[in-house]
Motif scaffolding. Structure first.
Motif, PDB file in Angstrom:
ATOM      1  N   LEU B 188       0.835  -1.210   0.000  1.00  0.00           N
ATOM      2  CA  LEU B 188       0.000   0.000   0.000  1.00  0.00           C
ATOM      3  C   LEU B 188       0.870   1.260   0.000  1.00  0.00           C
ATOM      4  O   LEU B 188       0.556   2.245  -0.668  1.00  0.00           O
ATOM      5  N   ASP B 189       1.960   1.213   0.778  1.00  0.00           N
ATOM      6  CA  ASP B 189       2.880   2.353   0.803  1.00  0.00           C
ATOM      7  C   ASP B 189       3.428   2.641  -0.592  1.00  0.00           C
ATOM      8  O   ASP B 189       3.441   3.778  -1.059  1.00  0.00           O
ATOM      9  N   ILE B 190       3.907   1.568  -1.225  1.00  0.00           N
ATOM     10  CA  ILE B 190       4.509   1.729  -2.558  1.00  0.00           C
ATOM     11  C   ILE B 190       3.458   2.244  -3.549  1.00  0.00           C
ATOM     12  O   ILE B 190       3.708   3.150  -4.354  1.00  0.00           O
ATOM     13  N   ALA B 191       2.244   1.677  -3.448  1.00  0.00           N
ATOM     14  CA  ALA B 191       1.166   2.090  -4.346  1.00  0.00           C
ATOM     15  C   ALA B 191       0.838   3.570  -4.157  1.00  0.00           C
ATOM     16  O   ALA B 191       0.609   4.304  -5.121  1.00  0.00           O
ATOM     17  N   ALA B 192       0.833   4.004  -2.880  1.00  0.00           N
ATOM     18  CA  ALA B 192       0.514   5.407  -2.605  1.00  0.00           C
ATOM     19  C   ALA B 192       1.561   6.327  -3.247  1.00  0.00           C
ATOM     20  O   ALA B 192       1.224   7.368  -3.827  1.00  0.00           O
ATOM     21  N   LEU B 193       2.820   5.929  -3.157  1.00  0.00           N
ATOM     22  CA  LEU B 193       3.880   6.742  -3.760  1.00  0.00           C
ATOM     23  C   LEU B 193       3.735   6.786  -5.279  1.00  0.00           C
ATOM     24  O   LEU B 193       3.866   7.837  -5.910  1.00  0.00           O
ATOM     25  N   PHE B 220      11.322  -6.040  -0.674  1.00  0.00           N
ATOM     26  CA  PHE B 220      11.728  -6.953  -1.732  1.00  0.00           C
ATOM     27  C   PHE B 220      10.557  -7.850  -2.143  1.00  0.00           C
ATOM     28  O   PHE B 220      10.214  -7.973  -3.323  1.00  0.00           O
ATOM     29  N   LEU B 221       9.891  -8.425  -1.136  1.00  0.00           N
ATOM     30  CA  LEU B 221       8.754  -9.302  -1.418  1.00  0.00           C
ATOM     31  C   LEU B 221       7.602  -8.527  -2.065  1.00  0.00           C
ATOM     32  O   LEU B 221       6.943  -9.009  -2.984  1.00  0.00           O
ATOM     33  N   ALA B 222       7.391  -7.307  -1.572  1.00  0.00           N
ATOM     34  CA  ALA B 222       6.301  -6.494  -2.116  1.00  0.00           C
ATOM     35  C   ALA B 222       6.536  -6.195  -3.593  1.00  0.00           C
ATOM     36  O   ALA B 222       5.625  -6.308  -4.422  1.00  0.00           O
ATOM     37  N   LEU B 223       7.782  -5.839  -3.935  1.00  0.00           N
ATOM     38  CA  LEU B 223       8.096  -5.525  -5.329  1.00  0.00           C
ATOM     39  C   LEU B 223       7.932  -6.756  -6.214  1.00  0.00           C
ATOM     40  O   LEU B 223       7.420  -6.677  -7.331  1.00  0.00           O
ATOM     41  N   LEU B 224       8.355  -7.902  -5.701  1.00  0.00           N
ATOM     42  CA  LEU B 224       8.198  -9.134  -6.475  1.00  0.00           C
ATOM     43  C   LEU B 224       6.717  -9.421  -6.719  1.00  0.00           C
ATOM     44  O   LEU B 224       6.303  -9.735  -7.828  1.00  0.00           O
ATOM     45  N   GLU B 225       5.932  -9.298  -5.652  1.00  0.00           N
ATOM     46  CA  GLU B 225       4.496  -9.589  -5.744  1.00  0.00           C
ATOM     47  C   GLU B 225       3.822  -8.616  -6.735  1.00  0.00           C
ATOM     48  O   GLU B 225       3.038  -9.018  -7.582  1.00  0.00           O
ATOM     49  N   ARG B 248       4.725   2.419 -12.415  1.00  0.00           N
ATOM     50  CA  ARG B 248       3.420   1.749 -12.266  1.00  0.00           C
ATOM     51  C   ARG B 248       2.850   1.400 -13.643  1.00  0.00           C
ATOM     52  O   ARG B 248       3.058   2.111 -14.618  1.00  0.00           O
ATOM     53  N   CYS B 249       2.159   0.272 -13.711  1.00  0.00           N
ATOM     54  CA  CYS B 249       1.569  -0.167 -14.980  1.00  0.00           C
ATOM     55  C   CYS B 249       0.066   0.006 -14.980  1.00  0.00           C
ATOM     56  O   CYS B 249      -0.581  -0.205 -15.994  1.00  0.00           O
ATOM     57  N   VAL B 250      -0.507   0.319 -13.822  1.00  0.00           N
ATOM     58  CA  VAL B 250      -1.958   0.537 -13.774  1.00  0.00           C
ATOM     59  C   VAL B 250      -2.189   1.936 -13.225  1.00  0.00           C
ATOM     60  O   VAL B 250      -1.436   2.417 -12.381  1.00  0.00           O
ATOM     61  N   VAL B 251      -3.213   2.581 -13.739  1.00  0.00           N
ATOM     62  CA  VAL B 251      -3.455   3.963 -13.335  1.00  0.00           C
ATOM     63  C   VAL B 251      -3.970   4.019 -11.899  1.00  0.00           C
ATOM     64  O   VAL B 251      -3.479   4.776 -11.061  1.00  0.00           O
ATOM     65  N   ASP B 252      -4.961   3.145 -11.617  1.00  0.00           N
ATOM     66  CA  ASP B 252      -5.573   3.194 -10.287  1.00  0.00           C
ATOM     67  C   ASP B 252      -4.872   2.213  -9.365  1.00  0.00           C
ATOM     68  O   ASP B 252      -5.487   1.317  -8.791  1.00  0.00           O
ATOM     69  N   ILE B 253      -3.570   2.400  -9.211  1.00  0.00           N
ATOM     70  CA  ILE B 253      -2.753   1.420  -8.486  1.00  0.00           C
ATOM     71  C   ILE B 253      -3.181   1.288  -7.025  1.00  0.00           C
ATOM     72  O   ILE B 253      -3.105   0.211  -6.442  1.00  0.00           O
ATOM     73  N   LEU B 254      -3.665   2.387  -6.459  1.00  0.00           N
ATOM     74  CA  LEU B 254      -4.090   2.321  -5.050  1.00  0.00           C
ATOM     75  C   LEU B 254      -5.291   1.406  -4.891  1.00  0.00           C
ATOM     76  O   LEU B 254      -5.325   0.541  -4.017  1.00  0.00           O
ATOM     77  N   GLN B 258      -5.542  -2.119  -2.857  1.00  0.00           N
ATOM     78  CA  GLN B 258      -6.447  -2.290  -1.711  1.00  0.00           C
ATOM     79  C   GLN B 258      -7.300  -3.550  -1.855  1.00  0.00           C
ATOM     80  O   GLN B 258      -7.763  -4.115  -0.880  1.00  0.00           O
ATOM     81  N   GLU B 259      -7.492  -3.979  -3.094  1.00  0.00           N
ATOM     82  CA  GLU B 259      -8.335  -5.154  -3.311  1.00  0.00           C
ATOM     83  C   GLU B 259      -7.547  -6.457  -3.374  1.00  0.00           C
ATOM     84  O   GLU B 259      -8.087  -7.500  -3.696  1.00  0.00           O
ATOM     85  N   LEU B 260      -6.247  -6.367  -3.101  1.00  0.00           N
ATOM     86  CA  LEU B 260      -5.423  -7.567  -3.213  1.00  0.00           C
ATOM     87  C   LEU B 260      -5.797  -8.611  -2.180  1.00  0.00           C
ATOM     88  O   LEU B 260      -6.090  -8.301  -1.030  1.00  0.00           O
ATOM     89  N   GLU B 261      -5.788  -9.868  -2.617  1.00  0.00           N
ATOM     90  CA  GLU B 261      -5.963 -10.982  -1.683  1.00  0.00           C
ATOM     91  C   GLU B 261      -4.565 -11.446  -1.296  1.00  0.00           C
ATOM     92  O   GLU B 261      -3.880 -12.078  -2.087  1.00  0.00           O
ATOM     93  N   LEU B 262      -4.132 -11.102  -0.106  1.00  0.00           N
ATOM     94  CA  LEU B 262      -2.776 -11.499   0.279  1.00  0.00           C
ATOM     95  C   LEU B 262      -2.817 -12.399   1.494  1.00  0.00           C
ATOM     96  O   LEU B 262      -3.647 -12.226   2.379  1.00  0.00           O
ATOM     97  N   LYS B 263      -1.912 -13.332   1.514  1.00  0.00           N
ATOM     98  CA  LYS B 263      -1.747 -14.105   2.742  1.00  0.00           C
ATOM     99  C   LYS B 263      -0.991 -13.201   3.711  1.00  0.00           C
ATOM    100  O   LYS B 263       0.117 -12.753   3.415  1.00  0.00           O
TER     101      LYS B 263
END
Lengths: 187, 267
Positions: B188-193, B220-225, B248-254, B258-263
């Protein structure tokens, strides 16, 4: 007054402004007055004394830096200038003069496969698919784009020299084959 | 094209100088100052073949189009050796076996000249510039791109550089009370930036953050994901040496993040 306003509008625009949009912006101004002012401005914004020129490009008008000063302007950017390869320029020339043209025709004229170059030029939006040929496989027909005009500072395709200005030396035209008709552009 | 180490450099340069077989043929015609309408076919054929053999002898793959023209030249040469049937003097058209080739050469030559004249025009972002929102930096270029997609190993390298720099600046935090970072919060932090700025230097992800092992590993894990989910792309800059970029490759990255299904696994 109008002149100063025009200057402001040209500066703020990020693409060439067509006469049509200028007339819309200055809808209260008499067309002839506007045209005269533009012509005067084109004169003022030209020549080696000016760093910025007002030029006719892609069917509109745009402020552009004077090419004499490209080196100093490039120092502003952290990028290398755009470079088109010879293959890209050859292919562009063929598309520009022969459009609409298929990739097969381009390959035939160049004597080499042009798939990669055509893809690159399409990515750069200098050429685009303008239709399909009514033939087996319905191959794509390529033509140049408005971006092509902007890229080369052309007002219209008719700004390009005609192809027969690029004739090989026909002085020596042997009567060997009677290829005189080559000297005229094939219609 | 494979190049063996003992290729004479002048030949290597020469091979890359030609756009194709027609280009080479025109060059040979120019070099020997022969009349294009009266090509000494046998000499030009020999030259052309020698050139191809040279290329082959130094392990350069000669494409089919080169061989095709070689075959055509040999064919024309043999036709020229045959006695010409008697014809009326003014009925010479189409009798010369070289004619079709000459027409092709002339046509190709025209486009070559047209290309050269295009090249001399004031080209946008090479010779002339306009006032625009985006500088030329973000325009696509032909040739080697200034940015190349980065690999995992380049990401590791960037992390190692960051750790080294942080340590030498005395800002490295040895884990006293390790931060509780989750993968989700870092994404989320990275997406906000990136929502604010479509392309960032890799180091910008760590600005004003406590940098410790947890932060490094989670990032590192976040960037990979995010790369795997095609939300971002990682680029390595070729212009400034070792600079890693996150784009970023998507415009509405935030929204996407936010909708990601993460373990929710704590690191």
């Amino acid at each position: 007054m109008i002149r100063a306003q025009l200057e402001a509008v040209f500066f703020a625009a990020d693409e060439p402004l067509s006469r049509e949009s200028l007339h819309k912006i200055f809808d209260t101004v008499d067309h002839e007055v506007l045209e005269r002012t533009i012509s005067q401005m084109k004169l003022d914004f030209s020549g080696s004394e000016r760093g910025v020129h007002l030029i006719e490009v892609a069917g509109g008008l745009q402020l552009r830096t004077n090419p004499d000063f490209k080196d100093v302007v490039l120092r502003l950017f952290d990028a290398k200038p755009v470079k088109l390869s010879r293959a890209a320029l050859e292919t562009l020339a063929i598309v520009a003069y022969r459009q609409p043209v298929t990739r097969a025709s381009i390959d035939e004229i160049r004597g080499v496969d042009s798939a990669g170059v055509v893809k690159k030029l399409s990515e750069l939006e200098l050429i685009a698919v303008v239709g399909k040929m009514d033939d087996i496989g319905r191959p794509n027909l390529y033509g140049t784009t408005p971006r092509f005009l902007e890229f080369f500072g052309l007002s219209a395709l008719t700004d390009l020299p005609t192809l027969d200005e690029f004739n090989v030396d026909f002085e020596i035209l042997g009567d060997i084959f009677g290829i005189e008709e080559l000297a005229q552009e094939e219609e | 094209m494979t190049q063996s180490a003992n290729t004479p450099p002048e030949l290597r340069v020469r091979l890359q100088a030609f756009e194709g077989p027609l280009d080479l043929l025109l060059e040979l015609i120019k070099k020997h100052e022969v009349d294009i309408f009266d090509i000494p076919i046998s000499m030009i054929t020999d030259e052309y073949l020698r050139f191809i053999q040279n290329a082959e002898s130094i392990d350069i793959e000669v494409g089919g189009e080169w061989l095709e023209l070689a075959a055509l030249l040999i064919f024309i040469k043999s036709r020229m050796l045959l006695p010409q049937p008697e014809v009326e003097a003014d009925d010479m058209e189409g009798e010369d076996p070289r004619e079709e080739l000459v027409q092709r050469l002339i046509e190709y030559q025209k486009y070559k000249l047209a290309a050269a004249s295009l090249d001399q025009r004031p080209m946008l972002e090479r010779d002339v510039f306009t006032h625009s929102e985006k500088g030329p930096e973000f325009t696509p270029m032909l040739g080697p791109a200034p940015l190349q997609e980065a690999s995992v190993s380049e990401l590791m390298e960037a992390l190692k550089r960051l750790i080294a720099r942080t340590k030498s600046d005395g800002k490295w935090v040895y884990e006293v009370n390790s931060q509780k970072l989750t993968l989700r919060s870092v994404i989320l932090d990275i997406a906000a930036l990136l929502a604010k700025n479509p392309r960032l230097e890799f180091e910008a992800l760590f600005e004003n953050k406590v940098i410790d092992r947890t932060r490094i590993i989670t990032t590192f894990l976040a960037l990979l994901e995010m790369t795997r989910l095609k939300m971002i792309k990682l680029f390595q800059s070729k212009l400034h040496g070792d600079q890693l970029w996150v784009e970023r490759c998507v415009v509405d990255i935030l929204e996407v993040s936010q909708e990601l299904e993460l373990k929710e696994a704590e690191v």
